[in-house]
Design a protein around this motif. Structure first.
Motif, short mmCIF file in Angstrom:
data_model
loop_
_atom_site.label_atom_id
_atom_site.label_comp_id
_atom_site.label_asym_id
_atom_site.label_seq_id
_atom_site.Cartn_x
_atom_site.Cartn_y
_atom_site.Cartn_z
N TYR A 494 0.86 -1.17 0.00
CA TYR A 494 0.00 0.00 0.00
C TYR A 494 0.91 1.24 0.00
O TYR A 494 1.20 1.81 1.06
CB TYR A 494 -0.92 0.00 1.23
CG TYR A 494 -1.77 -1.23 1.32
CD1 TYR A 494 -2.91 -1.38 0.53
CD2 TYR A 494 -1.42 -2.27 2.18
CE1 TYR A 494 -3.68 -2.53 0.60
CE2 TYR A 494 -2.20 -3.41 2.26
CZ TYR A 494 -3.32 -3.53 1.46
OH TYR A 494 -4.08 -4.66 1.54
N LEU A 501 -9.22 1.28 0.54
CA LEU A 501 -8.87 -0.14 0.46
C LEU A 501 -10.11 -0.91 0.01
O LEU A 501 -11.18 -0.83 0.61
CB LEU A 501 -8.41 -0.66 1.83
CG LEU A 501 -8.11 -2.15 1.94
CD1 LEU A 501 -6.93 -2.51 1.01
CD2 LEU A 501 -7.82 -2.54 3.37
N VAL A 503 -11.74 -4.61 -0.76
CA VAL A 503 -11.58 -6.04 -0.48
C VAL A 503 -12.69 -6.80 -1.16
O VAL A 503 -13.89 -6.51 -0.97
CB VAL A 503 -11.62 -6.32 1.05
CG1 VAL A 503 -11.48 -7.81 1.30
CG2 VAL A 503 -10.52 -5.54 1.77
N ASP A 504 -12.34 -7.76 -1.98
CA ASP A 504 -13.32 -8.60 -2.67
C ASP A 504 -13.62 -9.82 -1.83
O ASP A 504 -12.76 -10.68 -1.62
CB ASP A 504 -12.75 -9.03 -4.03
CG ASP A 504 -13.76 -9.85 -4.84
OD1 ASP A 504 -14.91 -9.99 -4.37
OD2 ASP A 504 -13.39 -10.35 -5.92
N ILE A 505 -14.84 -9.87 -1.29
CA ILE A 505 -15.19 -11.00 -0.41
C ILE A 505 -16.04 -12.03 -1.14
O ILE A 505 -16.53 -12.97 -0.55
CB ILE A 505 -15.94 -10.49 0.84
CG1 ILE A 505 -17.25 -9.76 0.44
CG2 ILE A 505 -15.06 -9.61 1.68
CD1 ILE A 505 -18.11 -9.38 1.63
#
Length: 511
Positions: A494, A501, A503-505
């Motif tokens: 980062y 940020l 985030v692919d859940i």
């Protein structure tokens, strides 16, 4: 030193692999061993090896049937890839130092390190690392509450908590103030913490709630505590309120410097990076340690029994053993260990002779073959032939583990066999042989023979290692916070922390 047990088909492949001895020459002499489920009724050829007899067994079908019907030991035999019983835990070494400032930190220390009877050697690594944990926290700006259990067996001068506080003060060179467990919560809420930086709670051995891992007692210990540091690895095989229960109530639970080093020692013992790797096993109680011995026999290149367990191995081989030396319930476990050794083509060795004491005239001593101890004589130490052959065996090893005392049922406090074994191992250590010594008596023997022996070659508490070898997860280790098994460079991941940020859940559906 010992009788060597080789594979069922009479081959010598394992000895070629270990290169302990020269290849044997076959003689025309034969003998019939005593009847045994392991030996069966077959003839055992006798081989001669520089003074050592090797039983190259043929047949043994009854023992093979026994093992085929009892394969539960295989579950305990881990290969190299399966040996990862410890999680990656958070350590004080890697914990952000700035997060310690102004925090109340409880340190569970090892009293056997800081409170010994003998004069403390500050150069000792075990003492040094334990002291460094406390000094490191103090220098970081934390308020420290020390907690442990101690008994007069460790140090006869440990009369009360004030005496212990004074002793710790002299070791760490900082003032230590005593507080009571019942009042700790009140003290932390008041201005008392401003009077000192390091405090000592009462002796935990006086509280039955400690060994019961009482939840309310653990919560009482943790009141006002921000961070818990476990630096008592010798208690990690136990479930205690001050090592396991307290972890539920603290925001961070991490390993101290001494704990971390001890953990590395155990991992070192499990590695088979150097060969030949031989385990010298003393002590008794083979039945309870069977699972641990299965682990050792599945990883080492040979086992050498030098304590009471040697009689159980001899008994399983059908050799003559006095009934008072036979451990009830150990026969089948010994057979399993022997069979694993056969399956892996590795030797199991036991003493060839013993120093024995006359039962009626204790000052009268004699040397007897291991399989022919006369009535009225009691084994007290390894015989000269056993020690000579042990030395010739170990000289080719690259890694050696000595665990358990060279002590028998009627041995005195100081066994000459332990001293001579320590001398031999110290010489091998100077030749870059990887030596690990486990157990109080074994470690004492090593220290007496060489003041220069490194503490990272020694583990004083054998109980922890035996539990580790049994494949059991150590509660004191499992209670600590987890850590990444590798370093992460967050700055490169980062580069601009001001950016959002994402985030692919996942979608939550599956096809």
């Amino acid at each position: 030193m010992c009788q060597l047990l080789n594979s069922v088909d009479g081959t010598l492949s394992l000895l070629n692999k270990l290169t302990f001895y020269a290849f044997p020459t076959k003689t025309s002499e034969f003998r019939h061993p005593k009847s045994s489920p392991y030996l069966g009724n077959k003839t055992a050829r006798r081989w001669r090896f520089r003074g050592v007899r090797l039983l190259s067994l043929q047949g043994g079908s009854e023992a093979a049937d026994h093992v085929k019907s009892s394969n539960k030991f295989k579950a305990n035999c881990c290969d190299e890839g399966e040996m990862e019983p410890f999680p990656h835990v958070q350590t004080l070494r890697k914990f952000p130092k700035e997060e310690l400032v102004g925090k109340v930190v409880m340190v569970r220390f090892d009293s056997t390190n800081l409170l010994r009877e003998e004069e403390q050697d500050q150069s000792s690594q075990s003492v040094s690392s334990a002291v460094f944990t406390i000094k490191y926290l103090h220098e970081a700006g934390a308020k420290i509450i020390l907690v442990s259990d101690w008994r007069k067996k460790t140090n006869s001068q440990l009369h009360d908590v004030e005496t212990v506080a004074d002793m710790i003060s002299s070791v760490i060179q900082h003032r230590v103030v005593t507080i009571k467990c019942d009042y700790s919560a009140v003290l932390l809420k008041m201005e008392v913490l401003k009077k000192a930086d390091i405090f000592l709670l009462e002796n935990l051995s006086e509280y039955k709630e400690e060994v019961a891992n009482n939840s309310k007692f653990a919560e009482l210990l943790s009141l006002g505590v921000d961070i818990f540091v476990n630096d008592s690895f010798s208690q990690s095989h136990k479930i205690l309120a001050s090592t396991v229960g307290i972890a539920r109530f603290c925001s961070a639970c991490i390993a101290g410097f001494h704990f971390e080093e001890s953990l590395c020692q155990l991992k070192k013992v499990a590695r088979t990076n150097k060969r030949p790797y031989v385990a010298i096993i003393g002590g008794g109680n083979l039945h309870d340690k069977a699972a641990a011995l299965h682990f050792l026999v599945s990883r080492c290149d040979g086992l050498v029994f030098v304590g009471m367990m040697s009689f159980q191995i001899m008994h399983a081989l059908g050799l003559s053993v006095p009934s008072y030396l036979v451990e009830p319930g150990a026969y089948k476990a010994a057979l399993d260990i022997i069979q694993i050794a056969h399956d892996r083509n590795i030797p199991i060795l036991h003493p060839m002779d013993f120093w024995c004491m006359n039962e009626h005239l204790p000052e009268k001593m004699g040397i007897f073959p291991s399989h022919h101890i006369l009535d009225g004589w009691l084994p007290v130490d390894l015989g000269p032939r056993s020690l000579d052959e042990l030395n010739s065996l170990l000289v080719k090893c690259k890694k050696i583990l000595w665990i358990g005392p060279v002590k028998f049922k009627f041995s005195g406090e100081c066994a000459d066999g332990a001293s001579k074994l320590a001398q031999a191992l110290n010489e091998l250590r100077q030749r870059n042989c990887d030596i690990t010594v486990v157990g109080n008596m074994a470690c004492q023997a090593m220290v007496m023979e060489s003041k220069s022996v490194l503490v990272n070659d020694m583990i004083e508490n054998a109980s922890v290692l035996w539990e580790f070898f049994k494949g059991r997860k150590l509660p004191g280790v499992m209670a600590l916070d987890r850590a990444y098994p590798f370093e992460i460079d967050w700055k490169s991941a980062y580069c601009n922390p001001a950016q959002p940020l994402v985030v692919d859940i996942g979608s939550g559906t599956s096809l």
